[in-house]
Design an enzyme around this catalytic site. Structure first.
Site, PDB file in Angstrom:
ATOM      1  N   ILE A  57     -31.113  33.442  82.590  1.00 47.19           N
ATOM      2  CA  ILE A  57     -30.031  34.410  82.813  1.00 47.19           C
ATOM      3  C   ILE A  57     -30.430  35.324  83.979  1.00 47.19           C
ATOM      4  O   ILE A  57     -31.522  35.896  83.967  1.00 47.19           O
ATOM      5  CB  ILE A  57     -29.773  35.247  81.548  1.00 47.19           C
ATOM      6  CG1 ILE A  57     -29.413  34.317  80.384  1.00 47.19           C
ATOM      7  CG2 ILE A  57     -28.673  36.274  81.784  1.00 47.19           C
ATOM      8  CD1 ILE A  57     -29.260  35.023  79.060  1.00 47.19           C
ATOM      9  N   GLU A  93     -35.581  34.993  78.302  1.00 51.07           N
ATOM     10  CA  GLU A  93     -34.193  34.697  78.628  1.00 51.07           C
ATOM     11  C   GLU A  93     -34.097  33.306  79.259  1.00 51.07           C
ATOM     12  O   GLU A  93     -33.188  33.015  80.003  1.00 51.07           O
ATOM     13  CB  GLU A  93     -33.612  35.774  79.549  1.00 51.07           C
ATOM     14  CG  GLU A  93     -34.185  35.821  80.952  1.00 51.07           C
ATOM     15  CD  GLU A  93     -35.371  36.776  81.075  1.00 51.07           C
ATOM     16  OE1 GLU A  93     -36.040  37.043  80.056  1.00 51.07           O
ATOM     17  OE2 GLU A  93     -35.631  37.232  82.194  1.00 51.07           O
TER      18      GLU A  93
END
Lengths: 207, 117, 395
Positions: C265, C307
């Site tokens: 991300i 992430e």
């Protein structure tokens, strides 16, 4: 307020002695070799402080502060980039953080930084006060994370209408094989800065 | 006694000088960095070298090593507010005879001179 | 140093009483002198009216010490009461409170400490802290007391950095903890004579430390025992390796391709810092959901790091993988992941493939995907990179 070369040197030396003493205290606490130096000291009016600090105004900063009262009054704020302070705490606290949840982690970082800042500010201020023959009384430490302008604005909130100045000490901390650039700011009224500098002149004249 | 004081801070050197006994028995030389210190060392042959620990390029212990390497026979004293074990140990390992805690005062300097004499 | 308890309010009171007595005596003597000696001597005659004024003044002067006395007795009683209340106040607190001087001599020891340490206030007061705790081994506490008294700066001693402050054994050990875990503060307290003591307050945080360390151990155990990441429900790294090895063998046997998407991300740290970790967690969950929607039943989703996610696509060569990767990129761009808005969350993807023509090890497959993800990040994020040199992104 303009300082000449010798005055600047004196202020830097006081800060260096104070923060070296803090390093000694921290090394006892953290069981690690720690060095703290102050390569540069500056005095700027409040409206130039965020710029003079040379930190990214958008980046998160972890700040610990203690206000002080006595012949000179103000607030001492110690700041590290959030990223660095987190990495430092993780390196220092290490294994006991394994498996801790996000909330616990934040609590641990907050607590550890507050105590580390408490020691650094106290030792720094103690040497400055002692060498200049001042009596200083410190408040309990506080902690906050935010961007630089927010932090400075919050700390300066009670000083509305007063002309403020900041004594900025660029600090270089070496701990847990890491190097961290931080800033210690003494936010004071012009009058308080004047009292401090008068003492500094007196000290230098006596040598 | 010939004393060489090496400290990048002028204030610190001034403080040291101010607290030295004014009995005319000591000659004081100053240096601010390594090249300067090596030169003064060759010229003056000091018997006592007082080094600050925390200096920009080399710390006091490293400077002492350089001076010892250059063949200086003198007593070394470290001047620092950083008195943690690792620092003191590194100084003693190189052969420093004492670590004096900053800031100096008349009492500390008198004690130091008494010990060195 | 005298006992801290006495004298806080007495000194000013004594001064007031003394001044009152002196003022009264001088007034009385002066009036007596005037009335009985000076006036008859000077054969002074005054009107009755004046005499009555003098008498009235004399009366007031005579009565005033009685009034003084009554007021003082009352004040003294109030002060004594207040002193007693304050002294007892520390006994009502659910924290340990003790006062020590620079030499570490104890001047006050509250009931909480009596209970927890088994040392009575009588035993403790007047003794050195080092006598009370022979195994005291906290340089931080000692330097905190010094900093506090010498430099008037309160000190916090956190449990995080200080495992043990005052060595107080637990009556019933909790898990592997045998000594009380403490959160300590040391604050300067200066009396009217200018002497400063350190007021030490101790919070017992053993329970929360025990609980969080037990929870941490439990979470670690669960994590390693299960194959799933708690937050997103994706598989964990541990499972990835156990799945990938046999899968690659099968690919070899059946000459089938297998592709790997490594996803990250973009600017996740900024999201966390700006909106807080709760939002960060929600974004991770939402992101994993989008990935799940775009995958086929035989594919697996792995939370690879904070992430970072990995999608392993079975029976998929580079072309299929690119198509799926671009679909994911598109979905992420067009989805509002609560509570953020459309476009707030973006991701970068690196794609690598195992094919019968170009076989590689499981490690190489992941490393290559990771390298391409790095290129995607380096090229400006929000894109798919499928080979090392160029990036093919959704237009």
């Amino acid at each position: 307020m303009e300082l000449d070369e010798l005055e600047r040197d004196a202020l830097r030396e006081l800060a260096n002695v104070g923060l070296s003493r803090a390093a000694t205290q921290l090394s006892e606490l953290l069981n690690d070799h720690i060095e703290m130096t102050v390569p540069l000291v500056q005095v700027v009016p409040y409206d130039q402080v965020t710029q003079a600090l040379q930190l990214d105004p958008h980046a998160m900063v972890a700040a610990v502060w203690q206000s002080f009262s006595g012949q000179s009054e103000g607030t001492s704020i110690l700041m590290f980039p959030s990223e660095d302070s987190k990495r430092l705490v993780r390196a220092l606290v290490g294994p006991s953080m394994l498996g801790a949840g996000e909330d616990d982690l934040r609590g641990i970082e907050h607590e550890a930084m507050m105590e580390i800042g408490n020691i650094i500010i106290t030792s720094g201020m103690a040497v400055i006060a002692d060498m200049l023959g001042q009596e200083v009384r410190m408040s309990l430490p506080g902690y906050m994370e935010g961007n630089l302008p927010d932090i400075m604005e919050q700390r300066n909130r009670d000083n509305a209408g007063r002309e403020m100045q900041a004594i900025i000490m660029f600090t270089h901390l070496k701990a847990a094989q890491r190097e961290i650039e931080g800033r210690m700011v003494m936010l004071m009224s012009v009058d308080s800065v004047q009292v401090l500098f008068d003492r500094l002149h007196k000290l230098l004249r006596s040598l | 006694m010939k004393i060489l004081i090496v400290d990048d801070s002028m204030t610190s050197r001034m403080l040291f000088k101010a607290y030295m006994p004014k009995d005319g028995q000591h000659e004081l030389f100053e240096a601010t960095a390594l090249p300067d210190a090596l030169e003064k060392m060759r010229e003056m042959r000091p018997e006592l070298v007082v080094l600050d620990y925390n200096m920009p390029e080399y710390n006091g212990v490293e400077m002492a090593q350089a001076m010892l390497g250059a063949g200086l026979k003198a007593k070394f004293v470290l001047l620092t507010a950083n008195t943690q074990r690792t620092v003191v140990d590194s100084a003693l390992a190189v052969g420093f005879i004492q670590v004096v805690e900053k800031p100096v005062n008349a009492v500390k300097i008198a004690a130091l001179l008494a010990q060195v004499a | 140093m005298k006992r801290w308890k006495s004298g806080l309010f007495n000194t000013p009171l004594r001064i007031v009483i003394a001044v009152g007595v002196v003022v009264f005596s001088v007034e009385f003597l002066f009036m007596a002198l005037l009335h009985d000696v000076i006036m008859p001597l000077m054969s002074f005659t005054v009107s009755d009216r004046i005499w009555s004024i003098i008498d009235a003044v004399t009366l007031v002067v005579l009565v005033s010490p009685v009034l003084y006395f009554l007021v003082f007795v009352r004040m003294q009683r109030d002060f004594a009461e207040l002193t007693r209340l304050f002294a007892n106040l520390t006994d009502t607190l659910m924290v340990g409170v003790l006062l020590v001087d620079m030499d570490l001599r104890v001047h006050r020891w509250n009931q909480w400490l009596e209970r927890k340490t088994g040392i009575s206030s009588q035993q403790a007061c007047g003794k050195l802290l080092t006598e009370l705790f022979a195994d005291l081994n906290s340089p931080r506490l000692l330097s905190a007391i010094e900093l506090c008294i010498k430099h008037k700066s309160p000190q916090l001693i956190s449990q995080t950095l200080n495992r043990y402050v005052l060595p107080i054994p637990l009556v019933s050990p909790m898990h592997d903890l045998k000594l009380m875990q403490q959160q300590v503060s040391v604050a300067p307290l200066t009396n009217s004579r200018g002497e400063t003591l350190a007021a030490i307050s101790i919070n017992d945080v053993t329970e929360s430390v025990a609980k969080s360390s037990a929870l941490a151990r439990l979470a670690m155990k669960m994590e390693s025992q299960s194959n799933r990441d708690q937050l997103t429900g994706a598989y964990n790294r541990h499972f990835l390796w156990s799945w990938l090895a046999p899968q690659l063998k099968q690919s070899v046997r059946h000459s089938q391709s297998l592709s790997c998407l490594m996803l990250d991300i973009d600017y996740f740290k900024r999201i966390n810092d700006t909106y807080g970790h709760d939002v960060g967690d929600a974004v991770l969950r939402g992101f994993a959901e989008i990935l799940h929607e775009q995958m086929r039943d035989s594919d697996i989703l792995v939370r690879y790091g904070g992430e970072e996610f990995v999608v392993l696509l079975t029976h998929a060569d580079a072309a299929v993988a690119l198509e799926i990767a671009n679909r994911i990129l598109d979905r992420v761009r067009k989805t509002a992941i609560a509570p953020l808005e459309v476009g707030d969350v973006r991701c970068s993807i690196g794609v690598s493939s195992w094919t019968p023509e170009e076989p590689c090890s499981a490690e190489e497959l992941l490393k290559e995907a990771d390298r391409r993800l790095y290129h995607a990040k380096h090229n400006g994020r929000d894109q798919v990179v499928i080979d090392r040199e160029s990036s093919r992104t959704l237009q």
